[in-house]
Design an enzyme around this catalytic site. Structure first.
Site, PDB file in Angstrom:
ATOM      1  CG  HIS A 228      27.099 -10.594  -2.866  1.00  0.00           C
ATOM      2  ND1 HIS A 228      27.772 -11.334  -3.815  1.00  0.00           N
ATOM      3  CD2 HIS A 228      27.733  -9.389  -2.817  1.00  0.00           C
ATOM      4  CE1 HIS A 228      28.768 -10.622  -4.316  1.00  0.00           C
ATOM      5  NE2 HIS A 228      28.770  -9.432  -3.730  1.00  0.00           N
ATOM      6  CG  ASP A 230      28.702  -5.131  -3.401  1.00  0.00           C
ATOM      7  OD1 ASP A 230      28.697  -6.354  -3.165  1.00  0.00           O
ATOM      8  OD2 ASP A 230      29.347  -4.626  -4.340  1.00  0.00           O
ATOM      9  CG  HIS A 286      27.013  -8.305  -7.622  1.00  0.00           C
ATOM     10  ND1 HIS A 286      26.303  -7.421  -6.835  1.00  0.00           N
ATOM     11  CD2 HIS A 286      28.238  -8.394  -7.051  1.00  0.00           C
ATOM     12  CE1 HIS A 286      27.069  -6.994  -5.858  1.00  0.00           C
ATOM     13  NE2 HIS A 286      28.258  -7.572  -5.950  1.00  0.00           N
ATOM     14  NE  ARG A 296      36.153 -11.987 -13.301  1.00  0.00           N
ATOM     15  CZ  ARG A 296      35.403 -11.340 -12.409  1.00  0.00           C
ATOM     16  NH1 ARG A 296      35.195 -11.864 -11.234  1.00  0.00           N
ATOM     17  NH2 ARG A 296      34.876 -10.182 -12.711  1.00  0.00           N
TER      18      ARG A 296
HETATM   19  C1  OGA Z   1      32.430  -8.293  -4.242  1.00  0.00           C
HETATM   20  C2  OGA Z   1      32.086  -8.673  -5.627  1.00  0.00           C
HETATM   21  C3  OGA Z   1      32.771  -9.184  -7.865  1.00  0.00           C
HETATM   22  C4  OGA Z   1      33.957  -9.673  -8.597  1.00  0.00           C
HETATM   23  O1  OGA Z   1      33.633  -8.363  -3.907  1.00  0.00           O
HETATM   24  O2  OGA Z   1      31.506  -7.930  -3.490  1.00  0.00           O
HETATM   25  O3  OGA Z   1      30.928  -8.744  -5.929  1.00  0.00           O
HETATM   26  O4  OGA Z   1      33.840  -9.778  -9.816  1.00  0.00           O
HETATM   27  N1  OGA Z   1      33.068  -8.918  -6.498  1.00  0.00           N
HETATM   28  O5  OGA Z   1      34.990  -9.967  -7.986  1.00  0.00           O
HETATM   29 NI    NI Z   2      29.711  -7.690  -4.501  1.00  0.00          NI
END
Ligand code: OGA
Ligand code: NI
Length: 355
Positions: A228, A230, A286, A296
């Site tokens: 996605h 942001d 990402h 994590r």
């Molecule tokens: C998000 C995101 C990445 C992560 O919350 O939009 O891409 O590593 N998080 O948690």
């Molecule tokens: Ni994100």
């Protein structure tokens, strides 16, 4: 803040798209969470983590070259890490420990903070979940300002510390976001007057998102967070340093891991800076791959303009001659764009593209 939550209330969700599974109770990846993979994916994505030495630039914010470096990173990648960012490491540790305190609760306690079907804040699966037919190996907790209402449900007598830490963190993230945005505008040669900076700052929309990616019995089948971009101007992400999993998509390279760097925060641009920069800056795609060994935890802060702010290519970037510079997007309000994204996900950008 309240108005941003309102932008989400018009796209209510079904409960199945809110309640995460109880990850503690599953010993293997259920069908509902098993993603189909291409051949390339199944093996490469795991090994890529150690094999690829490409790394995201780290920028010391105290360096005299910080503006130039940040601007350059925005242009070529849309993502970088920052050090000397001024966020005390004690606060980063506290926010992590409060996040653990929440996510390590039993499922029946966490659902006391469940996001409502038309709500924007609280505990639940990722916002993008309804766009995919498989579920993600993820649970989140979203805040816009004080998390008091949710925290009180979870810890009737022990909510104070959680609220204090989350509010303090949001204040400091807001200041850091403003600092980063001012640097980026300076790099672009845009004056604060060109974008009505005082109004942008006075009523900025922001959200804080705690993300938990529990240990996964078979990460090759699972997806922590599906690909996605942001939505807002920029995102500042804190990753607990022991667990990697974030990957960004780079043209010509494929998925590249973003390794946590001790003390550094990850900054990535969102759709709104992509639009405002007239596509000079990419909105980086990402995703997150879960781990078999480690749970994590990340803390993301999303920073955007007020909901009635018009987002469009900044005038100073489009007025020079030459067709190249003509505006590539029509202007939309933040509220409209948030709703377009909530209904159309990655199609939203193309809906406002004009060339
Ligand atoms: C998000 C995101 C990445 C992560 O919350 O939009 O891409 O590593 N998080 O948690
Ligand atoms: Ni994100």
């Amino acid at each position: 803040m309240a108005t941003l939550s309102k932008a989400y209330t018009e796209t209510p969700l079904h409960l199945q798209h809110i309640i995460p599974i109880d990850f503690d109770s599953v010993k293997e990846v259920p069908q509902s969470h098993s993603w189909p993979q291409s051949d390339d994916e199944s093996t490469r994505r795991m090994f890529n983590l150690d094999g690829d030495h490409f790394s995201i630039p780290a920028i010391d914010l105290d360096s005299p070259d910080a503006i130039e470096m940040a601007g350059h990173a925005c242009k070529i990648m849309g993502i970088f890490q920052v050090t000397n960012h001024g966020i005390p490491s004690s606060l980063l540790r506290e926010v992590e420990s409060q996040a653990w305190r929440f996510f390590t609760l039993p499922a029946r306690a966490k659902v006391k903070a469940l996001r409502s079907p038309s709500g924007a804040t609280g505990y639940g699966v990722a916002r993008i979940a309804p766009f995919f037919n498989k579920f993600m190996w993820h649970e989140g907790f979203t805040m816009m300002g004080s998390p008091l209402e949710h925290a009180r449900e979870v810890w009737p007598h022990g909510y104070r510390k959680f609220c204090e830490v989350m509010e303090d963190y949001q204040d400091k993230m807001k200041a850091l976001s403003e600092r980063l945005l001012a640097m980026i505008l300076k790099y672009l040669g845009i004056s604060e007057h060109d974008i009505d900076w005082p109004r942008l700052r006075s009523n900025a929309c922001a959200a804080l998102q705690l993300n938990s990616y529990p240990r996964c019995p078979d990460p090759r089948q699972a997806m922590g967070l599906a690909p996605h971009t942001d939505t807002f101007l920029l995102t500042i992400l804190h990753q607990n340093h022991s667990a990697h999993g974030l990957q960004v998509h780079m043209e010509g390279r494929g998925w590249v891991p973003v390794f946590p760097m001790n003390g550094a925060l990850v900054v990535n641009l969102g759709d709104m800076l992509h639009i405002m920069s007239n596509a000079m800056f990419p909105s980086v795609v990402h995703r997150v791959i879960p781990s078999e060994k480690r749970h994590r935890l990340t803390v993301g802060y999303f920073y955007g303009p007020p909901t009635d702010f018009h987002v469009g290519p900044i005038h100073g970037l489009t007025q020079s001659s030459g067709r190249e510079d003509a505006a590539r997007f029509r202007s939309v309000t933040v509220k409209d764009y948030v709703q377009m994204k909530a209904k159309n996900l990655d199609k939203a950008l193309s809906m406002i593209r004009i060339r």
